[in-house]
Design an enzyme around this catalytic site. Sequence first.
Site, short mmCIF file in Angstrom:
data_model
loop_
_atom_site.label_atom_id
_atom_site.label_comp_id
_atom_site.label_asym_id
_atom_site.label_seq_id
_atom_site.Cartn_x
_atom_site.Cartn_y
_atom_site.Cartn_z
N ASP A 276 0.72 -1.14 0.01
CA ASP A 276 0.09 0.00 -0.04
C ASP A 276 0.92 1.43 -0.06
OD1 ASP A 276 -1.95 1.95 0.40
OD2 ASP A 276 -2.48 1.46 2.12
N LYS A 283 1.68 7.98 0.44
CA LYS A 283 2.14 8.01 1.95
C LYS A 283 3.40 8.66 2.12
CE LYS A 283 -0.38 3.62 3.56
NZ LYS A 283 -1.10 4.34 4.34
N ASP A 294 0.14 -4.91 4.48
CA ASP A 294 -1.11 -4.44 4.45
C ASP A 294 -1.99 -5.73 3.67
OD1 ASP A 294 -3.23 -2.58 4.98
OD2 ASP A 294 -2.79 -1.64 2.92
N ASP A 353 -5.97 6.56 -0.60
CA ASP A 353 -5.03 5.70 0.45
C ASP A 353 -6.10 5.03 1.11
OD1 ASP A 353 -3.07 4.62 1.86
OD2 ASP A 353 -2.50 6.38 3.04
N ARG A 357 -11.13 -0.26 2.17
CA ARG A 357 -12.46 -0.34 2.26
C ARG A 357 -13.04 -0.53 0.66
NH1 ARG A 357 -12.62 5.28 5.12
NH2 ARG A 357 -10.87 4.63 5.71
N1 BES Z 1 -3.41 0.29 5.29
C1 BES Z 1 -3.51 1.55 5.57
C2 BES Z 1 -3.84 1.40 7.20
C3 BES Z 1 -2.65 1.59 7.83
C4 BES Z 1 -1.89 2.46 8.06
C5 BES Z 1 -2.43 0.57 8.79
C6 BES Z 1 -1.00 2.48 9.07
C7 BES Z 1 -1.37 0.33 9.79
C8 BES Z 1 -0.46 1.48 9.89
C9 BES Z 1 -4.98 1.87 4.87
O1 BES Z 1 -5.04 1.38 3.50
C10 BES Z 1 -4.96 3.21 5.10
O2 BES Z 1 -3.91 3.97 4.51
N2 BES Z 1 -5.67 4.10 5.77
C11 BES Z 1 -5.75 5.33 5.82
C12 BES Z 1 -7.15 5.97 5.77
C13 BES Z 1 -7.48 7.53 5.39
C14 BES Z 1 -6.76 7.91 4.13
C15 BES Z 1 -8.84 7.80 5.64
C16 BES Z 1 -5.21 5.73 6.99
O3 BES Z 1 -5.39 5.11 8.15
O4 BES Z 1 -4.45 6.80 7.12
ZN ZN Z 2 -4.11 -0.14 3.32
MN MN Z 3 -4.12 2.89 2.16
#
Ligand code: BES
Ligand code: ZN
Ligand code: MN
Length: 502
Positions: A276, A283, A294, A353, A357
Amino acid sequence: MDVRTAQATIEDLLAATSDTLVLVVPPDATAWQLPKPLKALLEEAVVQQDLTLKPGKTLYLHRPAGFKPQRLVVAVAADASAKAFKAAVSAALGPVRGSGAKSVTLAWAGRDALGADHAEQAVRALDDALYVYRHTKPSAPPASKLVRVTLAVNEAAGGSARTAATNKAALVAVREGVRRGQAIAAGVGLARECANRPGNHCTPTYLASEARALARGHGLKVEVLERAALEKLGMGAFLAVAKGSDEPPKFIVLQYHGAGKKDAPLVLVGKGITFDSGGISIKPAGEMDEMKFDMGGAASVLGTFRAVAELQPKINLIGLIPTCENMPNGGAMKPGDVITSLAGKTIEVLNTDAEGRLILCDALAYAERFKPAAVVDIATLTGACVIALGHHHSGLFSTDDALAQGLLNAGQAALDTAWRMPMDDEYDKALDSNFADIANVGPRYGGSITAAMFLKRFTSAYRWAHLDIAGTAWRSGAAKGATGRPVALLTHFVLAQAAAAA
Ligand code: BES
Ligand code: ZN
Ligand code: MN
């Protein structure tokens, strides 16, 4: 790992044929009627301040007088619970791992008999401690030489009078616990190995081949849907994530049939993002490497199928794994894009990101065709969940109280716990969009809850729960690596569901 069980009195243990004896003792061990060499040794170690009778403390001795095994490790457990036993066994493994031990006899020098849960935890703790990641690090120390573990079920320990019948029952329970522990350990091991492999090795294609190998080896049904089939189905949300990457997406369908053909199955859905990057909403560079983990949800589904295939519970189980990369190439989805999901709902992508979902909502819509008894999705979904719960509990979200309680109980029994989070309707408004039926992100605060609310909109056809494992699927820092969670929770849940149906 070869695990045997044997009935033994505490006296028998002094003459154990293993080269190493691990003795877990309660904090009041010196007050017990123990065989002379052991009692003398413990008392002297305490007086000499080499051993404190406090939970987690250990003492290693080489060639102790009066003992046949050449190594003795004493470990103190807080109480007689499985949780304390596991902690003590883990502590004892420190000195054992660094030694030349090939065979270990593991025993409890307390009044109560060891139960199935103690045995399960001990086997899992051993297996966990002996795992070494080697696939891309051939220089890693070879896996431990430890080949045989004998779990001694102590009869009449500490002067308690137990009958032959209760000793027999204890042995049966311990054997059952060992069987469960070995199956779960194998599942956890598979999940850890998959998740630890880097993104350039563990691709969607690799996960599909692992699923096929698992199915072949354990008599499961497997089907892998390729891009063309996904397009035909109309999985617009999943494909929107996949199209920013050169790696082809895969949709894995695993089936285990342990019950009647007509019995409604339990469906497990695992997020399988093999890397990811965030996509166009890229990111920051720091710790981005950890986004190879991920696919921890997908790994936990594979691991659970591994355990279930070994334990053969009377239940039907379906595993769905949407797997792809989230990358920012020229074809990638962009912030503001509106995509059409399998359920027909349109989604405004405000942040690329928030891709988990998007792949899950299509898998959740696909799950409907199995007319499931319940659906549980498992995903490293939000950083916000890590902020909320840290690394101890997985986040549990469900609008079904009975299902939620079942998962919480399974977590407690497995010592792989979850904590329930709120899902009030008030959180739902945050996902309204001016350009689509739903937006893929809400405000920053409460981010793990809005993520769950997003998924909820795709789950009205069945009982559903969501496990956010972002804080529990792997460790960072010096101990960086996958944990294999929540394979144990899920396996216990599956076993409990099967038992309830019987
Ligand atoms: N895979 C990530 C979630 C994640 C981030 C897990 C850091 C563990 C550590 C997910 O796909 C993601 O990027 N989520 C975003 C959502 C946001 C953009 C609403 C997040 O958590 O920052
Ligand atoms: Zn993710
Ligand atoms: Mn993500």
